[in-house]
Write a protein that holds these residues in place. Structure first.
Motif, PDB file in Angstrom:
ATOM      1  N   MET A 288       0.837  -1.186   0.000  1.00 30.50           N
ATOM      2  CA  MET A 288       0.000   0.000   0.000  1.00 30.50           C
ATOM      3  C   MET A 288       0.882   1.250   0.000  1.00 30.50           C
ATOM      4  O   MET A 288       1.915   1.298   0.631  1.00 30.50           O
ATOM      5  CB  MET A 288      -0.921  -0.020   1.212  1.00 30.50           C
ATOM      6  CG  MET A 288      -1.742   1.239   1.333  1.00 30.50           C
ATOM      7  SD  MET A 288      -2.974   1.117   2.627  1.00 30.50           S
ATOM      8  CE  MET A 288      -4.414   1.068   1.609  1.00 30.50           C
ATOM      9  N   GLU A 289       0.441   2.250  -0.684  1.00 29.36           N
ATOM     10  CA  GLU A 289       1.182   3.484  -0.823  1.00 29.36           C
ATOM     11  C   GLU A 289       1.086   4.302   0.459  1.00 29.36           C
ATOM     12  O   GLU A 289       0.019   4.452   1.043  1.00 29.36           O
ATOM     13  CB  GLU A 289       0.562   4.267  -1.997  1.00 29.36           C
ATOM     14  CG  GLU A 289       1.508   5.196  -2.666  1.00 29.36           C
ATOM     15  CD  GLU A 289       0.923   5.756  -3.951  1.00 29.36           C
ATOM     16  OE1 GLU A 289       1.708   6.144  -4.794  1.00 29.36           O
ATOM     17  OE2 GLU A 289      -0.301   5.802  -4.114  1.00 29.36           O
ATOM     18  N   ASN A 290       2.240   4.860   0.895  1.00 34.34           N
ATOM     19  CA  ASN A 290       2.183   5.723   2.077  1.00 34.34           C
ATOM     20  C   ASN A 290       1.741   7.129   1.670  1.00 34.34           C
ATOM     21  O   ASN A 290       1.611   7.448   0.494  1.00 34.34           O
ATOM     22  CB  ASN A 290       3.521   5.714   2.833  1.00 34.34           C
ATOM     23  CG  ASN A 290       4.645   6.411   2.083  1.00 34.34           C
ATOM     24  OD1 ASN A 290       4.436   7.405   1.396  1.00 34.34           O
ATOM     25  ND2 ASN A 290       5.846   5.905   2.210  1.00 34.34           N
ATOM     26  N   SER A 291       1.550   7.956   2.673  1.00 38.42           N
ATOM     27  CA  SER A 291       1.015   9.299   2.441  1.00 38.42           C
ATOM     28  C   SER A 291       1.908  10.143   1.532  1.00 38.42           C
ATOM     29  O   SER A 291       1.425  10.855   0.661  1.00 38.42           O
ATOM     30  CB  SER A 291       0.825  10.001   3.790  1.00 38.42           C
ATOM     31  OG  SER A 291       0.365  11.306   3.603  1.00 38.42           O
ATOM     32  N   GLU A 292       3.224  10.055   1.724  1.00 36.84           N
ATOM     33  CA  GLU A 292       4.137  10.830   0.889  1.00 36.84           C
ATOM     34  C   GLU A 292       4.099  10.365  -0.564  1.00 36.84           C
ATOM     35  O   GLU A 292       4.079  11.178  -1.484  1.00 36.84           O
ATOM     36  CB  GLU A 292       5.563  10.737   1.430  1.00 36.84           C
ATOM     37  CG  GLU A 292       6.548  11.586   0.645  1.00 36.84           C
ATOM     38  CD  GLU A 292       7.962  11.504   1.182  1.00 36.84           C
ATOM     39  OE1 GLU A 292       8.866  11.973   0.473  1.00 36.84           O
ATOM     40  OE2 GLU A 292       8.168  10.977   2.288  1.00 36.84           O
ATOM     41  N   GLU A 293       4.070   9.049  -0.770  1.00 37.39           N
ATOM     42  CA  GLU A 293       3.997   8.518  -2.134  1.00 37.39           C
ATOM     43  C   GLU A 293       2.690   8.922  -2.800  1.00 37.39           C
ATOM     44  O   GLU A 293       2.665   9.269  -3.978  1.00 37.39           O
ATOM     45  CB  GLU A 293       4.152   6.996  -2.117  1.00 37.39           C
ATOM     46  CG  GLU A 293       5.545   6.533  -1.773  1.00 37.39           C
ATOM     47  CD  GLU A 293       5.644   5.028  -1.617  1.00 37.39           C
ATOM     48  OE1 GLU A 293       4.631   4.392  -1.260  1.00 37.39           O
ATOM     49  OE2 GLU A 293       6.735   4.496  -1.851  1.00 37.39           O
TER      50      GLU A 293
ATOM     51  N   SER B 163       6.974   0.914  -3.441  1.00 36.06           N
ATOM     52  CA  SER B 163       5.882  -0.024  -3.704  1.00 36.06           C
ATOM     53  C   SER B 163       5.182   0.315  -5.018  1.00 36.06           C
ATOM     54  O   SER B 163       5.147   1.461  -5.441  1.00 36.06           O
ATOM     55  CB  SER B 163       4.875  -0.007  -2.555  1.00 36.06           C
ATOM     56  OG  SER B 163       4.335   1.286  -2.391  1.00 36.06           O
TER      57      SER B 163
ATOM     58  N   SER C   4       2.236   1.136  -7.453  1.00 31.79           N
ATOM     59  CA  SER C   4       1.035   1.934  -7.254  1.00 31.79           C
ATOM     60  C   SER C   4       0.346   2.188  -8.584  1.00 31.79           C
ATOM     61  O   SER C   4       0.974   2.677  -9.531  1.00 31.79           O
ATOM     62  CB  SER C   4       1.413   3.272  -6.613  1.00 31.79           C
ATOM     63  OG  SER C   4       0.363   4.191  -6.708  1.00 31.79           O
TER      64      SER C   4
END
Length: 105
Positions: free
Chosen positions: A1-6, A71, A73
């Motif tokens: 899963m993509e983090n907030s920054e990504e 990751s 996306s």
């Protein structure tokens, strides 16, 4: 899963590329009206937006090249697609501007 920054980076690429696309479309309209000076200004604005989007994309790619895990996306893939399509439209419009200006001389 993509983090907030990504997620934020992907969205910023989409926003910048979308803004660039709007300037490219405006330039096409201006070329159609033989307003070449304004078309060039619109393309300059588009170029600035494309550079911002490209810098974000490049940073993310460089992370992976350095061995930092990035990751997968779908959103980033969409962002890259949007950037690529808009870059192509920009390049074509820039070329059309040169052609139309040459026809006028």
């Amino acid at each position: 899963m993509e983090n907030s920054e990504e997620l934020q980076q992907s969205m910023q690429i989409i926003v910048e590329a979308g803004d660039a696309r709007a300037f490219v479309m405006k330039a096409l309209d201006q070329i159609g009206e033989a307003n070449y000076f304004e078309a060039k200004k619109s393309l300059d604005f588009a170029h600035e937006k494309l550079n911002k989007a490209h810098a974000i994309q490049t940073g993310k790619i460089q992370q992976e090249a350095k061995g930092i895990s990035v990751s997968y996306s779908v959103l980033f893939s969409h962002a890259q697609d949007t950037l690529m399509a808009t870059s192509s439209e920009y390049n074509m419009t820039k070329h059309l501007l040169k052609i139309f200006q040459a026809k006028e001389q």
